[in-house]
Enzyme design. Sequence first.
Site, mmCIF file in Angstrom:
data_model
loop_
_atom_site.group_PDB
_atom_site.id
_atom_site.type_symbol
_atom_site.label_atom_id
_atom_site.label_comp_id
_atom_site.label_asym_id
_atom_site.label_seq_id
_atom_site.Cartn_x
_atom_site.Cartn_y
_atom_site.Cartn_z
ATOM 1 N N LEU A 104 0.995 -1.258 0.140
ATOM 2 C CA LEU A 104 0.127 0.389 0.442
ATOM 3 C C LEU A 104 0.901 1.204 0.170
ATOM 4 C CD1 LEU A 104 -2.660 1.827 0.224
ATOM 5 C CD2 LEU A 104 -2.688 1.101 2.954
ATOM 6 N N SER A 105 0.061 2.254 -0.792
ATOM 7 C CA SER A 105 1.672 3.791 -0.616
ATOM 8 C C SER A 105 2.626 3.414 -1.404
ATOM 9 C CB SER A 105 0.659 4.485 0.148
ATOM 10 O OG SER A 105 1.309 5.208 0.803
ATOM 11 N N ALA A 106 3.655 3.847 -0.067
ATOM 12 C CA ALA A 106 4.545 3.733 -0.277
ATOM 13 C C ALA A 106 5.370 2.080 -0.519
ATOM 14 C CB ALA A 106 5.351 4.190 0.735
#
Length: 340
Positions: A104-106
Amino acid sequence: MSAKIFVPDQIAEKPALVVVLHGCTQNAAGYDCGSGWSQLADEHGFLLLFPEQRRANNPNLCFNWFSPADNARDRGEALSIREMIMAMVDTHGADPSRTFVTGLSAGGAMTSVMLASYPELFAGGAIIAGLPHGSASNIPQALEAMREAGAFSTKDLGDRVRRASNHDGPWPRVSIWHGSADATVSSTNADAILAQWLSVHGLEPAPDASEQIAGHRRCVWNDAAGRPLIEDYRIANMGHGTPLATTGRDACGMAMPHMLEAGISSTRRIASSWGLLETRTERKFAQSGGQGQEGTPTLPVARISRLEALSSEASRSTVSGTAEVEKIIHDALRAAGLMQ
């Protein structure tokens, strides 16, 4: 970088391995609690590896997907994760042909890094609210890419992956998930990830099929045999996070910050697309734990444990500890709603 692992009481014969990469401000245990990955692993006998960022490497626990010292083959954090994977193969008998990665995300951006840098390791990957490989090489570029992917050439995006290793195929299959209302990582990044992997796989822009699932759009691109190579999920009206279904027959995980109820379980659908959710009669178990009958998994006890032997110094700090750089990161995360 350190890691945690999940080994079910009953491990499937030649178990698959899923590498799970958390987002900024998160840790391995928290992301597992929200996403529900260990619930599925316990039911179906596959292994989990949770690389975990340290504040010494990034003050906000983000994987350094934007750092040239960490986002390329045989460097820093990417190399550390690769070494962890090989240790899981050697120690727990994970099937090298069924290794997958998601984040997720980074963690999603680092998933892009891993798929590009070590494509021979992975049968598939799932990028959730992430960015395409090669989006940034420093913090200002990373923040700009999060706001907007900008103009891009499909071929150039694909070349970034092709140049990341000497791999000549086959390439991993890819699942893309992004909320349409994501104000932290613009969904234009999902467009760029899609373009990047369409180029890598040599596929046309038009999907082979599209459908609505629980009000969300899914498009799919198949190989010559009709098997999905790329899936693209756009989650209607969802902000920045991992989409969950916390009620109903597909319930998996728990809603919490950046783990968002959307009426669709990304964890369950990703695992299913990778062939991990076999029925009980289809599974063969290499060993049995607890008092359950053969072929019936029993409840795990303290199954997540620190994988001390895989702690690595290869992942050196690449974010300056100066007050100026930390202020840039903190201000950006506050603006994005990722910290108070």
